[in-house]
Write a protein that holds these residues in place. Structure first.
Motif, PDB file in Angstrom:
ATOM      1  N   GLN A   1     -17.115  17.865   3.560  1.00  0.00           N
ATOM      2  CA  GLN A   1     -16.745  18.568   2.326  1.00  0.00           C
ATOM      3  C   GLN A   1     -17.977  19.218   1.687  1.00  0.00           C
ATOM      4  OE1 GLN A   1     -13.929  16.539  -0.419  1.00  0.00           O
ATOM      5  NE2 GLN A   1     -13.986  14.848   1.029  1.00  0.00           N
TER       6      GLN A   1
ATOM      7  N   GLN B   1     -13.107  -1.375   2.931  1.00  0.00           N
ATOM      8  CA  GLN B   1     -13.517  -1.037   1.555  1.00  0.00           C
ATOM      9  C   GLN B   1     -14.155  -2.255   0.882  1.00  0.00           C
ATOM     10  OE1 GLN B   1      -9.634   0.233   0.214  1.00  0.00           O
ATOM     11  NE2 GLN B   1     -10.080   2.401   0.565  1.00  0.00           N
TER      12      GLN B   1
ATOM     13  N   GLU C   1      -7.108  14.897  -7.212  1.00  0.00           N
ATOM     14  CA  GLU C   1      -5.916  14.906  -6.353  1.00  0.00           C
ATOM     15  C   GLU C   1      -4.684  15.257  -7.158  1.00  0.00           C
ATOM     16  OE1 GLU C   1      -6.276  10.925  -4.824  1.00  0.00           O
ATOM     17  OE2 GLU C   1      -5.024  10.100  -6.425  1.00  0.00           O
TER      18      GLU C   1
ATOM     19  N   LEU D   1       0.835  -1.200   0.000  1.00  0.00           N
ATOM     20  CA  LEU D   1       0.000   0.000   0.000  1.00  0.00           C
ATOM     21  C   LEU D   1       0.875   1.257   0.000  1.00  0.00           C
ATOM     22  CD1 LEU D   1      -2.860   0.968   0.048  1.00  0.00           C
ATOM     23  CD2 LEU D   1      -2.934   0.646   2.504  1.00  0.00           C
TER      24      LEU D   1
ATOM     25  N   ARG E   1      -6.636  17.789  -1.084  1.00  0.00           N
ATOM     26  CA  ARG E   1      -6.369  17.379  -2.480  1.00  0.00           C
ATOM     27  C   ARG E   1      -4.907  16.958  -2.665  1.00  0.00           C
ATOM     28  NH1 ARG E   1     -10.432  15.522  -3.333  1.00  0.00           N
ATOM     29  NH2 ARG E   1     -10.790  15.979  -1.158  1.00  0.00           N
TER      30      ARG E   1
ATOM     31  N   ARG F   1      -5.080   9.178   0.857  1.00  0.00           N
ATOM     32  CA  ARG F   1      -4.506  10.021  -0.197  1.00  0.00           C
ATOM     33  C   ARG F   1      -3.244  10.755   0.260  1.00  0.00           C
ATOM     34  NH1 ARG F   1      -8.679  13.383  -1.483  1.00  0.00           N
ATOM     35  NH2 ARG F   1      -9.287  12.043  -3.220  1.00  0.00           N
TER      36      ARG F   1
ATOM     37  N   THR G   1      -4.835  -3.839  -3.461  1.00  0.00           N
ATOM     38  CA  THR G   1      -4.636  -3.381  -2.083  1.00  0.00           C
ATOM     39  C   THR G   1      -5.943  -2.945  -1.408  1.00  0.00           C
ATOM     40  OG1 THR G   1      -4.067  -1.248  -3.035  1.00  0.00           O
ATOM     41  CG2 THR G   1      -2.223  -2.623  -2.333  1.00  0.00           C
TER      42      THR G   1
ATOM     43  N   GLY H   1     -10.254  11.332   0.958  1.00  0.00           N
ATOM     44  CA  GLY H   1      -9.166  10.421   0.597  1.00  0.00           C
ATOM     45  C   GLY H   1      -9.288   9.036   1.187  1.00  0.00           C
ATOM     46  N   SER H   2     -10.470   8.691   1.692  1.00  0.00           N
ATOM     47  CA  SER H   2     -10.621   7.373   2.329  1.00  0.00           C
ATOM     48  C   SER H   2     -10.932   6.278   1.302  1.00  0.00           C
ATOM     49  CB  SER H   2     -11.713   7.426   3.396  1.00  0.00           C
ATOM     50  OG  SER H   2     -12.912   7.877   2.822  1.00  0.00           O
ATOM     51  N   GLY H   3     -11.027   6.665   0.048  1.00  0.00           N
ATOM     52  CA  GLY H   3     -11.226   5.653  -0.990  1.00  0.00           C
ATOM     53  C   GLY H   3     -12.691   5.414  -1.326  1.00  0.00           C
ATOM     54  N   LYS H   4     -13.546   6.412  -1.092  1.00  0.00           N
ATOM     55  CA  LYS H   4     -14.980   6.228  -1.399  1.00  0.00           C
ATOM     56  C   LYS H   4     -15.188   6.006  -2.895  1.00  0.00           C
ATOM     57  CE  LYS H   4     -15.938  10.290   0.364  1.00  0.00           C
ATOM     58  NZ  LYS H   4     -14.652  10.655   0.960  1.00  0.00           N
ATOM     59  N   THR H   5     -14.620   6.933  -3.685  1.00  0.00           N
ATOM     60  CA  THR H   5     -14.823   6.805  -5.131  1.00  0.00           C
ATOM     61  C   THR H   5     -14.167   5.523  -5.627  1.00  0.00           C
ATOM     62  OG1 THR H   5     -14.715   9.195  -5.232  1.00  0.00           O
ATOM     63  CG2 THR H   5     -14.602   8.034  -7.317  1.00  0.00           C
ATOM     64  N   SER H   6     -12.950   5.260  -5.140  1.00  0.00           N
ATOM     65  CA  SER H   6     -12.254   4.046  -5.580  1.00  0.00           C
ATOM     66  C   SER H   6     -13.105   2.824  -5.257  1.00  0.00           C
ATOM     67  CB  SER H   6     -10.910   3.915  -4.866  1.00  0.00           C
ATOM     68  OG  SER H   6     -10.151   5.067  -5.041  1.00  0.00           O
TER      69      SER H   6
HETATM   70  N1  LIG Z   1      -7.029   0.428  -0.775  1.00  0.00           N
HETATM   71  C1  LIG Z   1      -6.349   1.326  -1.447  1.00  0.00           C
HETATM   72  N2  LIG Z   1      -5.217   0.975  -2.067  1.00  0.00           N
HETATM   73  C2  LIG Z   1      -4.478   1.888  -2.751  1.00  0.00           C
HETATM   74  N3  LIG Z   1      -4.826   3.169  -2.869  1.00  0.00           N
HETATM   75  C3  LIG Z   1      -5.939   3.565  -2.274  1.00  0.00           C
HETATM   76  C4  LIG Z   1      -6.769   2.671  -1.527  1.00  0.00           C
HETATM   77  N4  LIG Z   1      -7.820   3.361  -1.070  1.00  0.00           N
HETATM   78  C5  LIG Z   1      -7.680   4.621  -1.517  1.00  0.00           C
HETATM   79  N5  LIG Z   1      -6.563   4.746  -2.242  1.00  0.00           N
HETATM   80  C6  LIG Z   1      -6.041   5.945  -2.894  1.00  0.00           C
HETATM   81  O1  LIG Z   1      -6.377   7.072  -2.110  1.00  0.00           O
HETATM   82  C7  LIG Z   1      -6.712   8.174  -2.938  1.00  0.00           C
HETATM   83  C8  LIG Z   1      -8.065   8.691  -2.554  1.00  0.00           C
HETATM   84  O2  LIG Z   1      -9.054   7.776  -2.986  1.00  0.00           O
HETATM   85  P1  LIG Z   1     -10.488   8.278  -3.453  1.00  0.00           P
HETATM   86  O3  LIG Z   1     -10.359   9.428  -4.391  1.00  0.00           O
HETATM   87  O4  LIG Z   1     -11.252   7.091  -3.855  1.00  0.00           O
HETATM   88  O5  LIG Z   1     -11.022   8.823  -2.062  1.00  0.00           O
HETATM   89  P2  LIG Z   1     -12.363   9.609  -1.735  1.00  0.00           P
HETATM   90  O6  LIG Z   1     -12.793   9.149  -0.401  1.00  0.00           O
HETATM   91  O7  LIG Z   1     -13.330   9.479  -2.841  1.00  0.00           O
HETATM   92  O8  LIG Z   1     -11.772  11.073  -1.653  1.00  0.00           O
HETATM   93  P3  LIG Z   1     -12.468  12.519  -1.635  1.00  0.00           P
HETATM   94  O9  LIG Z   1     -13.745  12.452  -0.901  1.00  0.00           O
HETATM   95  O10 LIG Z   1     -11.456  13.361  -0.911  1.00  0.00           O
HETATM   96  O11 LIG Z   1     -12.573  12.949  -3.047  1.00  0.00           O
HETATM   97  C9  LIG Z   1      -6.619   7.675  -4.365  1.00  0.00           C
HETATM   98  O12 LIG Z   1      -5.357   8.011  -4.864  1.00  0.00           O
HETATM   99  C10 LIG Z   1      -6.738   6.172  -4.240  1.00  0.00           C
HETATM  100  O13 LIG Z   1      -6.069   5.507  -5.283  1.00  0.00           O
END
Ligand SMILES: Nc1ncnc2c1ncn2[C@@H]1O[C@H](COP(=O)(O)OP(=O)(O)OP(=O)(O)O)[C@@H](O)[C@H]1O
Length: 809
Positions: free
Chosen positions: A616, A234, A757, A211, A786, A649, A229, A253-258
């Motif tokens: 946000q 998630q 980002e 990671l 960001r 992030r 990862t 940056g917690s990976g919601k969109t991902s």
């Molecule tokens: N499990 C993971 N493994 C690798 N990278 C991760 C993981 N989870 C999140 N990331 C990375 O963290 C970053 C933020 O992810 P993402 O944009 O999905 O978050 P978010 O919660 O949607 O953010 P925001 O609300 O701030 O826009 C991205 O670069 C993503 O690739």
């Protein structure tokens, strides 16, 4: 060679440049290498055989097409046989093409993944079994010629063990039921160009080292997949299947969109027999963001889903002659009001008009329209009125008095059409008579009849179109009327609300008739009226007048657009897309109660994945939105809320700095990635441009590939761009019209950076003047989050009081 982040137990394996965990024996390592070679060979063989099949079949198809007409017989007696033969050939052709298509897709997939065919392995012993099953996990399944699985797709049920457990007792869910057993090994691989670059065994989480390595990379113009990862929490989002509405509240940056993107790939795989990508819709903030996430599904081997924005839906759907303001123009308007008093009024108005309380007010208005108040538009030709407003009113309010509003709309439309039919028959005769009386010859009787029909049908067509699109209603006038008497609808809503509360609390809850009458047409909000959230009567009246003034200027303010649409759909019936099975709403904190109510009705048979961070919520109009409100907007659907606390992030210092901006925010846990602390630079107007240019150079030298200079609003972003671009080549600017962006240095208005980002972030105006109010807190948090690796804030004069203590330059 790739050296993983903090791998402290690594050593260079047998001089081959591969990082491995200490306890992996030489024998085991060789076994791993042999396994990889074998899998790559199998994939290679399959690719060759697919290429041959495609080639052969292509030849076959060309031949068939060439000889297709040879079968055609001119002999009448053999007509039937000829027909059968042609049909058979057409069928064969279609079959060949289908097989070809499948082969091509498989070939593309194998080609894409052969360089890195897997990333994980678990050894699993099922309860009561002696042998353990090694399960290798990758982006696609690979089987050998005997049908034995060499690699399991990451979305198969057994692969969930990899994401959910450390070695020890485990269980996973299959369509047949829960399977329990023991995991004896959990291993990760880094494979590039079909070569093993790292192997190591991991514990609870998917290895921190892997990671770390992923997160150290540069931000890209496209979102990355995180399949190798994915973290346990998630994975819960990705595989949740039990809820119709899955709401994710997660830190920046917690990976919601991902997680949401991988979830769609997972669902498309799981339901591949019954669900296709066209049945999935993503609502995202703007086109730029849509482009940012557009590669994920194709990367994961799926076709892309439909991507849209709520604004696009409103622009398409709202029946108004006015221009509809978008959320960005609203943000600018509220940031830079004509005066402080106007600002206060508009902010309060925007907040209120997004709320459930206001929905009750809109419901009260719609209910009143059952008895009177709808403004009608007469129908006719430019010279003559055919159906007057009075006739429409009479039909709607007298003849159809017992029907619901949408039913009345529908029936009125039908009535108009049949009225026009009768009128047209008479009119044709009238026009024909007129032609007959023409002193000069203008054609034969038949020709004159044709001319009469053509003349009349032109107008009938136009009037039928108006009927069809409900243009016999003056929609703008209805919304004006709503605003003109706003205090009245508030009073009714409050009265209905207390009646509804009293009623709901009473014994007679089975009398549904009465309940409908007190809870408004939409039935969502009446019991949610919060008298304390209602502005006082004179403020309400002023808000109504203010909206009327904006409408007079030819504009529907953004905060009004979805209210208008909600009222419109309550009258004519809610639009529905029944074929959609999954709706994903990203940046969910930016949607109002009205927008949720509309979306919930729009997709009645769909499940929803809703992702947001209420910290946000930068737009005024949506500050009242809360997770609970979202749940209330889907009253009939089973929902759950999952919270993501860890943020991936930003480096730890940036994450901690950003979270300290939110004293009351949800606690967030930064991922442990070291980096430079953010710096606040106190500068002057004159020194800032040069200092920022130097900073850009320093960031580029440090390896930052994507850098954003974030200015609070559009005007200052334009100014910054103008100033800096003269001294820096390649600087680019994002506006609300930007649809794509590439790696480089960009100037961006704060609110357009949402969801995106960058390696390095420079905040141009982090001072008291621009971020001095409590209401700027969430925006400041959003822009700081960001940054992946470096964050620099510039302040002319006093830095923003919302900032936590930081290194000051
Ligand atoms: N499990 C993971 N493994 C690798 N990278 C991760 C993981 N989870 C999140 N990331 C990375 O963290 C970053 C933020 O992810 P993402 O944009 O999905 O978050 P978010 O919660 O949607 O953010 P925001 O609300 O701030 O826009 C991205 O670069 C993503 O690739």
């Amino acid at each position: 060679m790739v050296v993983l982040g903090q791998v402290n137990i690594e050593r260079q394996a047998r001089g081959r440049g591969c990082s491995v965990s200490d306890h992996i024996t030489a024998l085991e390592y060789e076994h791993e290498e042999r396994k990889l070679t074998h899998i790559v060979q199998v994939m290679d063989k399959q690719m060759n055989s697919l290429r041959a099949t495609i080639g052969d079949q292509q030849q076959e198809i060309v031949e068939m097409k060439r000889h297709f007409w040879d079968e055609v017989s001119v002999d009448k007696e053999q007509l039937f046989e000829t027909y059968v033969s042609i049909m058979q050939q057409a069928k064969d052709l279609a079959n060949y093409e289908r097989v070809q298509d499948h082969a091509r897709r498989l070939l593309t997939k194998l080609d894409k993944h052969i360089g890195s065919p897997y990333f994980g392995r678990i050894d699993f012993r099922e309860e009561y079994e002696v042998d353990k099953l090694p399960v290798t996990i990758g982006l696609m399944s690979v089987t050998d010629e005997n049908g034995e699985h060499l690699v399991y797709d990451w979305r198969t049920p057994i692969a969930s063990l990899f994401y959910d457990y450390a070695p020890g007792p485990v269980q996973y869910r299959t369509p047949m039921g829960v399977i329990t057993g023991e995991m004896t090994l959990k291993r990760q691989y880094l494979i590039r160009n079909s070569k093993l670059e790292a192997v190591f065994d991991t514990g609870i989480q998917i290895g921190d080292d892997m990671l770390q390595d992923m997160l150290k990379r540069s931000a890209d113009t496209k979102m990355k997949t995180i399949v190798s990862t994915i973290q346990r929490e998630q994975n819960a989002i990705i595989r949740d299947d039990a809820h119709e509405v899955l709401i994710v509240q997660g830190a920046a940056g917690s990976g919601k969109t991902s997680a949401a993107m991988q979830r769609i790939a997972y669902l498309l795989y799981k339901y591949r027999e019954s669900m296709h990508s066209e049945q999935v819709v993503l609502f995202s903030p703007n086109d730029l963001f849509n482009d940012y996430v557009s590669n994920i599904l194709p990367e994961l081997g799926e076709s892309n889903m439909t991507q849209t924005t709520f604004q696009q839906y409103m622009d398409y759907r709202l029946r108004t002659t006015r221009q509809i303001e978008d959320v960005y123009d609203q943000a600018e308007r509220l940031m830079n009001p004509a005066s402080e008093a106007v600002g206060q009024l508009e902010r309060a108005s925007a907040r209120w008009k997004a709320s459930e309380s206001f929905m009750a007010v809109a419901d009260a208005f719609v209910t009143s329209l059952m008895d009177e108040g709808i403004a009608f538009e007469s129908l006719g030709t430019p010279k003559r009125t055919i159906i007057t407003e009075e006739m429409l009113r009479e039909h709607f309010y007298v003849t159809l008095a017992d029907w619901s509003l949408p039913a009345r709309m529908d029936k009125t439309r039908e009535w108009i059409k049949s009225y026009l039919k009768e009128w047209a028959a008479k009119e044709v005769k009238r026009v024909y008579q007129r032609f007959l009386k023409q002193p000069n010859y203008i054609g034969s009787e038949e020709e004159m009849m044709q001319m009469s029909k053509k003349h009349v049908s032109k107008w009938v067509r136009e009037m039928r179109r108006k009927a069809h699109t409900y243009s016999f209603i003056k929609w703008d006038a209805i919304y004006e009327q709503f605003n003109a008497h706003l205090p009245r609808w508030c009073e009714i809503a409050l009265a209905s609300s207390s009646a509804a509360s009293a009623y709901n609390g009473s014994e007679q809850t089975n009398d549904s008739e009465e309940k409908v009458s007190v809870s408004g047409l939409a039935g969502y909000a009446a019991t949610q009226v919060d008298p304390d959230a209602m502005p006082n009567a004179s403020m309400v009246a002023t808000m109504g007048e203010h909206t009327l003034a904006r409408m007079n200027d030819g504009m529907i303010p953004y905060e009004d657009a979805s209210v208008f649409l909600y009222i419109m759909e309550s009258i004519e019936g809610f639009n529905t897309f029944n074929h959609i099975r999954q709706v994903v709403i990203d940046e969910a904190q930016d949607y109002s109660a009205f927008q949720y109510a509309l979306l919930s009705r729009l997709f009645p048979r769909s499940k929803f994945t809703i992702l947001g961070d209420w910290n946000q919520a930068i737009y005024e109009s949506n500050r009242v939105g809360r997770v609970e409100m979202v749940q209330r907007m889907f009253p009939e659907r089973k929902s759950t809320v999952i919270r993501l606390k860890k943020s991936y992030r930003s480096t730890k210092p940036i994450s901690e700095f950003a979270h300290a901006i939110l004293p009351d925010g949800e606690p967030a846990e930064p991922f442990n990635r070291e980096g430079k602390p953010p710096v606040v630079h106190v500068v002057t107007e004159t020194t800032r441009p040069q200092l920022v240019l130097e900073r850009l150079q320093q960031l580029q030298d440090a390896g930052c590939q994507s850098i954003a200079i974030l200015a609070k609003n559009e005007a200052s972003s334009a100014q910054v761009y103008q100033m800096l671009s003269q001294k820096m080549d390649g600087l680019r600017r994002v506006t609300k019209h930007t649809q794509q962006f590439s790696v480089g240095t960009w100037v961006i208005p704060s609110y357009l950076a949402k969801g995106l980002e960058f390696d390095g972030v420079i905040i141009w105006d982090a001072d008291q003047e621009h971020y001095g109010h409590e209401r700027d807190r969430k925006l400041l948090y959003t822009v700081c989050t960001r940054a992946l690796h470096e964050l620099h804030l510039y302040a002319v004069g006093q830095p923003s009081p919302l900032l936590p203590a930081a290194d000051v330059n």
